[in-house]
Structure formats: structure tokens, C-alpha cells
Write a protein that holds these residues in place. Structure first.
Motif, mmCIF file in Angstrom:
data_model
loop_
_atom_site.group_PDB
_atom_site.id
_atom_site.type_symbol
_atom_site.label_atom_id
_atom_site.label_comp_id
_atom_site.label_asym_id
_atom_site.label_seq_id
_atom_site.Cartn_x
_atom_site.Cartn_y
_atom_site.Cartn_z
ATOM 1 N N SER A 182 36.637 33.758 31.328
ATOM 2 C CA SER A 182 37.074 34.879 32.152
ATOM 3 C C SER A 182 38.402 34.634 32.837
ATOM 4 N N HIS A 228 34.979 40.979 44.236
ATOM 5 C CA HIS A 228 34.913 41.495 42.872
ATOM 6 C C HIS A 228 35.242 40.429 41.835
ATOM 7 N N ARG A 229 36.055 39.463 42.200
ATOM 8 C CA ARG A 229 36.370 38.396 41.245
ATOM 9 C C ARG A 229 35.136 37.575 40.908
ATOM 10 N N ALA A 232 32.963 39.649 38.524
ATOM 11 C CA ALA A 232 33.519 39.655 37.170
ATOM 12 C C ALA A 232 33.305 38.311 36.484
ATOM 13 N N ARG A 233 33.474 37.232 37.215
ATOM 14 C CA ARG A 233 33.280 35.898 36.630
ATOM 15 C C ARG A 233 31.828 35.693 36.207
ATOM 16 N N PHE A 236 31.261 37.612 32.900
ATOM 17 C CA PHE A 236 31.842 36.906 31.760
ATOM 18 C C PHE A 236 31.031 35.650 31.424
ATOM 19 N N SER A 258 27.677 44.976 31.019
ATOM 20 C CA SER A 258 28.804 44.305 31.676
ATOM 21 C C SER A 258 29.982 45.249 31.864
ATOM 22 N N MET A 262 31.971 46.302 35.280
ATOM 23 C CA MET A 262 33.384 45.924 35.391
ATOM 24 C C MET A 262 34.289 47.126 35.609
ATOM 25 N N LEU A 265 35.172 47.684 39.183
ATOM 26 C CA LEU A 265 35.786 46.601 39.950
ATOM 27 C C LEU A 265 37.287 46.830 40.088
ATOM 28 N N VAL A 270 39.428 41.612 37.130
ATOM 29 C CA VAL A 270 38.931 41.460 35.763
ATOM 30 C C VAL A 270 40.017 40.837 34.900
ATOM 31 N N SER A 271 39.646 39.847 34.125
ATOM 32 C CA SER A 271 40.591 39.136 33.278
ATOM 33 C C SER A 271 40.973 39.966 32.063
ATOM 34 N N LEU A 275 38.696 40.855 28.692
ATOM 35 C CA LEU A 275 38.480 42.213 28.192
ATOM 36 C C LEU A 275 38.772 42.310 26.700
#
Length: 554
Positions: A182, A228-229, A232-233, A236, A258, A262, A265, A270-271, A275
Motif C-alpha cells: 500500500s 484514513h491512512r 487504507a493500509r 491493502f 475494499s 476506499m 477516504l 490511498v496509495s 489502486l
């Protein structure tokens, strides 16, 4: 009154022989069956309970509760509170029979609800087990509120550091290789090493949850205000742990769950790399239209962080193309809808990326001119300060697609802004036989206009220089403007030699004159050919007339 024996078949797993009157006092469902049997003059001796939550083990606990008149025989604990709450709902144990109510008999529903209220104070692993238990008790776990209570208790535990000796294994650390799925760069994970370990200790304990439960827990974390990070992590990390070896149906469920979370967020959480990883996994799975739209929208918002390799997504089977250009167009549209045109730096990064992508897909012989032009003109004018890269991509496209007509080429050339071409590219275009002659003339004319505007710019737009001019030379020409004031006051001096445009202007003028000469020569050749054709037609007409006349006698 003699006891009436009742046989209860629980999910076909086990047959219980119980006293009908004892169970009827607490279970509304059993009581209704007894009444229905009495009305039909038949005493039901067997009852089948299909879909009973918790199976035979849960029914045995309920029976113990009834035989003990709601006493210690059916004690409610943290381990069985959720399943007993669902079982009580299934058997309609909210209220006891009138004769039992007069003796203030306890209700299993009230007892289990009281136990669920204490769930935030349960140990961490007990709460995790309760959540896993609720997964198997749907939909009753939703109807009774047991699932919501378990998820709320789980989220409340995540907000505090893990108790001593209860930390998760190092495999759930943000520094694990799976976790870096992620992260865009190693530096981003290293910078968060200390804080992430203390806030992600629960990752490993939740990766065994079902996709629907993970979506529910993640949504609850967002609602609670969790970073949110971190959310998201975790998503992932969950995908990284389960995607390999999962069935297509399970992969689809995990990805859709997922992506749904996401999409709500923050964009920065989000990475972009993650994505695109989801996009490649989802390609053969045929996600729902809503999920695909969410994924495209998220990638579009992060398009300025993408690389050329990210965009080189293979085209769907059967299209004949190498790359999915339509998908990249959807990314660009999503990027522009996100308000990106107001952010010039991000817009220019996307412009450079699209130029690289155009150069990569231009050699594709199956790429239609309309699609190439649509992508070339998808971004607004401020996205490109220079059109040299776009020109090179168009040049490659013309070389590969040699059967394009002049009109098709001119349509594609409309995507070029000749004023933004460098002099070198203008020279190349003027000598490039693959481009239409009209495009070459327009490019040279626009460059000549640009240079002329620089030399003849309005004095008010020029910056004033020192009143005393530098030493004059034979090669430097000066143009002075005086506003009518005192000598040298407010004087603006333009040194054309400093612009270093004289030689360039002469070269472009010679090229333009050469193009004009070529056009004039072609016109002369056409005129001569027309004259010769007229003479030939006249000669042929005269010869035919001469043959038709009769020979006169001498």
C-alpha cells in the motif's frame, strides 16, 4: 396434568426430547405451535427448527435456561451472549407466557442484551471471537443489533494501544513486505514506522474476517474518526494476505468491499500504486459497474501520482488493440472532474504523463485516429507549456498509419498548438513529408508571428533598464522609446541583440519563403499541364473532323 413430551429437531443435526410446557412458558414460537396443535385436535410430538442460529449447542443452552426458570442453568457469558441473543430472537423469547410473567420470570432477551452492553469491557480476543461468531449468525445478528454491538466494541479497542503481552506478530508490522503493497515509496513507510506500529497492532487479528465484515469494521473506523491512512493500509494488507490462492468469487467480494470503503477516504490516504494493483487484479473478475466507477474515480483523483507503467493496461481480449486507451481516457475525465484544472502543477504533471502514454501507444496499428485525437485533446491548454512531445507522438502515429488521408491528418494536427512548438520542431515539421503541407505552413507562420510579436512588443510591457546604455557595437541594434519627459528619465531601451532572435527569424523566414516557392512552382506546373491538355484536345478534335470530310474529285 401429565407432562407432554416434545421432540425438537434442530437443523437436522440432533433431536432433543423436552417438556413441551416448560419450553412453551419462555418460547413464543413453541407456544404457538402448541396452540396450533390443540386447535387441530392433534398434539404435535415433533417440531423441526430449520436455520436455528448456533445449531444444537445453542438450543441446549436455551433448554437449560428454560428448565432452570431462567436461573444459573442458562448463564449468559461473553462467549455465548451473541448466539443466545439470536436464538432468543428466533424462538420469540422476548416475553414469557402470562403465567410465567406473573412470577416475574427473567427474559433471555433482556439478559443477553444486558451482556452485550458490557461488550466494550470484554478482553480484545473475546470481542474478536464475538465478531467472528456474528458472521455466522446473519441475518439475525443484524436484526438483533448484536453485530453492531460487536463491531462497536471492536473499534473502541482499536483506539487504544494493545495490552502488555497482547501485541500482534511482527508480520502485521507496517515494515513487512506485504504491508508495503500500500506504499508508494519506501520513505513513506519508514517515516511512519514508529506511529504505525502502535496504531496497527490489530491488523493480524482481523485478516481472517469475511469481506463483508471487513467492510463493516472499516466503515465503523472511518465513522469514529480514525486516520484514513490507517484504514487504507489495513484494507491493502487484508487484500495482500488473502488474494493469493483465493477463488474468483472470493477475490471479487474482497475487492468490492475494499473499494467501497476506499472511495470514501481522503485522496491523499490511498496509495496510487495500490489502486493500480487492485485494477490489474480486478481486470478478469468483472466487478460491478458501481465498483468499477469508484475505482476509476479514485485512480483519476491520483492520476498525477501515476507512472507510465501504471497506465499501460492491456486492452480487453477481442479488441485487437495493445493497450486500453479508453480506460486511460476515463482516468483523465475523472481527474478533470475532481477540480484538478485549478491546480496547475498537478495538471502539468498529468500533461507530461499523457504525452508519454501517447508516444507509447502511437505505434499500435489498431489504434483508431478518432481515439488517438480524443486522448491528445482531452486535457485543457494549460496542461502543456510545450507541444514538442505531442508532435513527436503524432509523427510516430503518422509513420505507422501510412494510409491516413490528408483530412484525417489535419484533424489530428488540430490538437497541436504551433505557437507552443520549439523552433527545432518547427524546422522538422517543415521538412517532414508525413505531415500535410498546410500544417507545415501554419507552423512556420505561427512561429514567425511569435518572433515578430517578441521583437515588436509594446514598450509598456518591457522592463526598463539602466538609463545609460551599454557600449554600442556594430552587431547590436538599439531601439529607444522616450515618453517625452526629461532626458533619460523613464527611457525604455530594447536591445534586439539580447533576444538573439535575428538569425532564427531569418532561418524561419527562408523556410517559409521556400514553402511559398514550392506552392508557386506547383501552380505553374498545373497551369502548364492544363494548357497542354487543352491543345491536345483541340488537335484530336481537328483530326477527327478532317477524316470525316469526303475527298473531292480533281
Amino acid at each position: 396434568m401429565s407432562r407432554v413430551v416434545l421432540e425438537v429437531d434442530v437443523n437436522g443435526e440432533e433431536l432433543f426430547v423436552v417438556d413441551k410446557d416448560i419450553l412453551a412458558r419462555f418460547c413464543g414460537r413453541i407456544r404457538r405451535l402448541v396452540v396450533a396443535g390443540a386447535a387441530s385436535a392433534k398434539r404435535p410430538t415433533r417440531v423441526a427448527l430449520h436455520g436455528f442460529p448456533g445449531g444444537a449447542e445453542a438450543f441446549e443452552l436455551v433448554a437449560r435456561f428454560c428448565y432452570a426458570d431462567g436461573g444459573c442453568g442458562g448463564a449468559v457469558t461473553a462467549a455465548n451472549a451473541c448466539v443466545l441473543r439470536c436464538a432468543a430472537e428466533f424462538l420469540d423469547m422476548a416475553a414469557a407466557a402470562p403465567e410465567a410473567a406473573s412470577t416475574a420470570a427473567p427474559s433471555l432477551v433482556r439478559m443477553t442484551e444486558k451482556a452485550l452492553e458490557e461488550m466494550p469491557h470484554w478482553p480484545w480476543h473475546t470481542v474478536v471471537d464475538a465478531v467472528k461468531q456474528c458472521q455466522r449468525l446473519l441475518p439475525l445478528a443484524d436484526t438483533t443489533g448484536a453485530f453492531d454491538a460487536a463491531v462497536a466494541a471492536l473499534v473502541s479497542h482499536m483506539a487504544v494501544p494493545p495490552p502488555a503481552g497482547d501485541a500482534t506478530p511482527t508480520s502485521s508490522s507496517p515494515e513487512s513486505s506485504a504491508f508495503r503493497f500500500s506504499c508508494d515509496t519506501k520513505s513513506s513507510s519508514l517515516s511512519l514506522r514508529g506511529s504505525c506500529i502502535s496504531r496497527t497492532w490489530w491488523f493480524e487479528d482481523l485478516v481472517s474476517l469475511r469481506p463483508g465484515t471487513v467492510e463493516r469494521v472499516a466503515a465503523a473506523l472511518v465513522a469514529r474518526g480514525t486516520d484514513h491512512r490507517i484504514v487504507a493500509r489495513f484494507l491493502f494488507y487484508y487484500l495482500k494476505c488473502h488474494i493469493a490462492g483465493a477463488s474468483a468469487e472470493d477475490k471479487k467480494a474482497m475487492l468490492e468491499a475494499s473499494v467501497t470503503v476506499m472511495s470514501g477516504l481522503d485522496r491523499s490516504a490511498v496509495s496510487c500504486k495500490g489502486l493500480f494493483g487492485i485494477l490489474r487484479i480486478a481486470a478478469p473478475l468483472k466487478l460491478t459497474d458501481a465498483c468499477q466507477q469508484r475505482l476509476v474515480a479514485m485512480i483519476g483523483r491520483k492520476l498525477d501520482h501515476a507512472t507510465l507503467d501504471n497506465l499501460l493496461v492491456p486492452a480487453p481480449a477481442g479488441t485487437g488493440s495493445l493497450y486500453d486507451v479508453s480506460l486511460v481516457l476515463r482516468f483523465v475525465v475523472a481527474f478533470l472532474r475532481g477540480g484538478a484544472p485549478d491546480e496547475t502543477a498537478r495538471l502539468k504533471k498529468v500533461g507530461r504523463l499523457i504525452d508519454l502514454y501517447l508516444a507509447e501507444v502511437a505505434p499500435d496499428p489498431s489504434l483508431r485516429p478518432a481515439k488517438f485525437l480524443e486522448l491528445a485533446t482531452a486535457l485543457p491548454a494549460p496542461a502543456r507549456d510545450c507541444h514538442d512531445s505531442l508532435y513527436r507522438a503524432i509523427d510516430v502515429y503518422f509513420q505507422v498509419h501510412g494510409r491516413l488521408t490528408e483530412e484525417e491528418k489535419m484533424k489530428i494536427c488540430r490538437g497541436l498548438s504551433y505557437e507552443k512548438l520549439s523552433p527545432e520542431c518547427c524546422k522538422h515539421l517543415a521538412r517532414n513529408g508525413g505531415f500535410p503541407t498546410r500544417a507545415a505552413v501554419q507552423a512556420l507562420a505561427s512561429q514567425h508571428t511569435v518572433l515578430k510579436s517578441l521583437v515588436l512588443r509594446d514598450p509598456a510591457e518591457l522592463k526598463p533598464v539602466a538609463p545609460s546604455p551599454p557600449p554600442s557595437t556594430a552587431k547590436r541594434r538599439e531601439t529607444c522609446y522616450d515618453d517625452g519627459g526629461a532626458e533619460n528619465d523613464g527611457q525604455v531601451i530594447l536591445y534586439a541583440g539580447r533576444l538573439d532572435l535575428t538569425l532564427e527569424n531569418q532561418n524561419l523566414r527562408s523556410l517559409l519563403d521556400g514553402m511559398h516557392w514550392r506552392v508557386m512552382e506547383l501552380e505553374k506546373v498545373c497551369s502548364r499541364m492544363k494548357t497542354q491538355m487543352t491543345k491536345m484536345k483541340a488537335r484530336r478534335a481537328g483530326s477527327r473532323t478532317a477524316r470525316s470530310l469526303p475527298r473531292m474529285c480533281s
